[in-house]
Design an enzyme around this catalytic site. Structure first.
Site, PDB file in Angstrom:
ATOM      1  CG  HIS A 284      -1.810  -1.285   1.184  1.00 19.75           C
ATOM      2  ND1 HIS A 284      -2.881  -1.494   0.337  1.00 19.75           N
ATOM      3  CD2 HIS A 284      -1.682  -2.428   1.919  1.00 19.75           C
ATOM      4  CE1 HIS A 284      -3.397  -2.692   0.554  1.00 19.75           C
ATOM      5  NE2 HIS A 284      -2.686  -3.291   1.506  1.00 19.75           N
TER       6      HIS A 284
ATOM      7  CD  GLU B 192      -2.272  -3.512   5.000  1.00 15.38           C
ATOM      8  OE1 GLU B 192      -1.644  -4.438   4.451  1.00 15.38           O
ATOM      9  OE2 GLU B 192      -3.468  -3.251   4.768  1.00 15.38           O
TER      10      GLU B 192
ATOM     11  CG  HIS C 260       0.426  -6.712   2.394  1.00 16.16           C
ATOM     12  ND1 HIS C 260      -0.365  -5.789   1.744  1.00 16.16           N
ATOM     13  CD2 HIS C 260       1.371  -7.096   1.501  1.00 16.16           C
ATOM     14  CE1 HIS C 260       0.083  -5.622   0.515  1.00 16.16           C
ATOM     15  NE2 HIS C 260       1.140  -6.407   0.339  1.00 16.16           N
TER      16      HIS C 260
ATOM     17  CD  GLU D  75      -2.054 -10.050   4.710  1.00 19.86           C
ATOM     18  OE1 GLU D  75      -1.948  -9.095   5.520  1.00 19.86           O
ATOM     19  OE2 GLU D  75      -2.644  -9.949   3.622  1.00 19.86           O
TER      20      GLU D  75
END
Length: 265
Positions: A80, A94, A147, A213
């Site tokens: 992101h 995040e 992430h 993650e």
């Protein structure tokens, strides 16, 4: 009369046999030629996809290995960024957590004499295609995308997960499992599993690749941990250990190794 007909028939058979044999030989030669030609085309097709040579515009050419300094190179992708904040839970954003851990991971790996390339080093917009282009153009040996997770139907779910492309991606799977194993040794960091998932950055990178993650922002306790600088440092350290442990198992650097079999990573 019958004898004459039989004689003509035998003569016709004698004439036809070599003609039929010649036709069969020609057909056989054409079959063999076509088969081997298609096999060559198939090999060339896979070679082009693998190296980027003569491929379509959406495939990024891989730089020559001779231009690289010897050593291990990792591309660290902070997921992101910019207007894309990723998942958000209170103060936990995040994109910011991803970048913070990426910078810490970079410092740790570089301290271990591993070259690190960041897809982004600040809060900026970056497409998935741009991220994979950075990785492929760099001739890196390994790609890792960071992430944070979110699951609105289960706020109690927590733990780090690591993804790789598919069941045939043996080297990527090795890295994913190594990272899970290294992180699981920490008393403070919860882990879940390594599993397959067809994420864009995993499908379109030309080296072993995983997506991590790091935890669930939907879990309040874990989201607060992910905001903590010491926790991020510990997380980055464990991920680095997982990378280093698997790196030592392989024959590297990747782009200086034998490419004949063109494996799926």
């Amino acid at each position: 009369m019958k004898r004459l007909m039989i004689a003509y028939l035998l003569r016709a058979i004698v004439i036809l046999i070599p003609i039929i044999m010649m036709i069969l030989m020609v057909c056989g030669c054409l079959y063999i030629y076509e088969r081997f030609t298609k096999e060559d085309e198939k090999v060339n097709k896979y070679t082009d996809i693998y190296t980027g040579r003569n491929a379509g515009s959406d495939v990024v050419p891989v730089a020559s290995a001779e231009n690289n300094a010897p050593g291990f190179c990792v591309v660290v992708d902070a997921g992101h960024g910019g207007s894309d904040g990723g998942t958000v839970s209170g103060k936990a954003v995040e994109k910011d957590i991803n970048l913070s851990v990426a910078l810490k991971l970079k410092a740790i790996l570089e301290n271990d004499n591993i070259e690190v390339i960041l897809t982004r080093s600040s809060d900026e917009n970056m497409s998935l295609a741009e991220r994979t282009s950075v990785a492929n153009a760099s001739n890196a040996d390994f790609f890792i995308s960071l992430h944070c997770n979110y699951y609105e139907k289960g706020a109690q779910i927590a733990g780090l997960e690591c993804y790789y492309n598919n069941s045939n991606a043996t080297e990527s799977k090795g890295y994913a499992e190594s990272i899970i194993n290294a992180v699981s040794l920490s008393e403070d960091i919860e882990t879940r599993y390594a599993k397959t998932e067809g994420y864009y950055v995993l499908r379109n990178t030309q080296m072993p690749a995983v997506l991590v993650e790091m935890g669930f922002l939907s879990n309040y306790s874990e989201s607060q941990k992910l905001l903590d600088d010491d926790y991020q440092e510990s997380l980055a350290q464990r991920i680095a250990e997982g990378i280093s442990n698997e790196m030592k198992e392989g024959d590297f650097p990747f782009y200086l190794s034998n490419r004949k079999n063109m494996p799926i990573y």
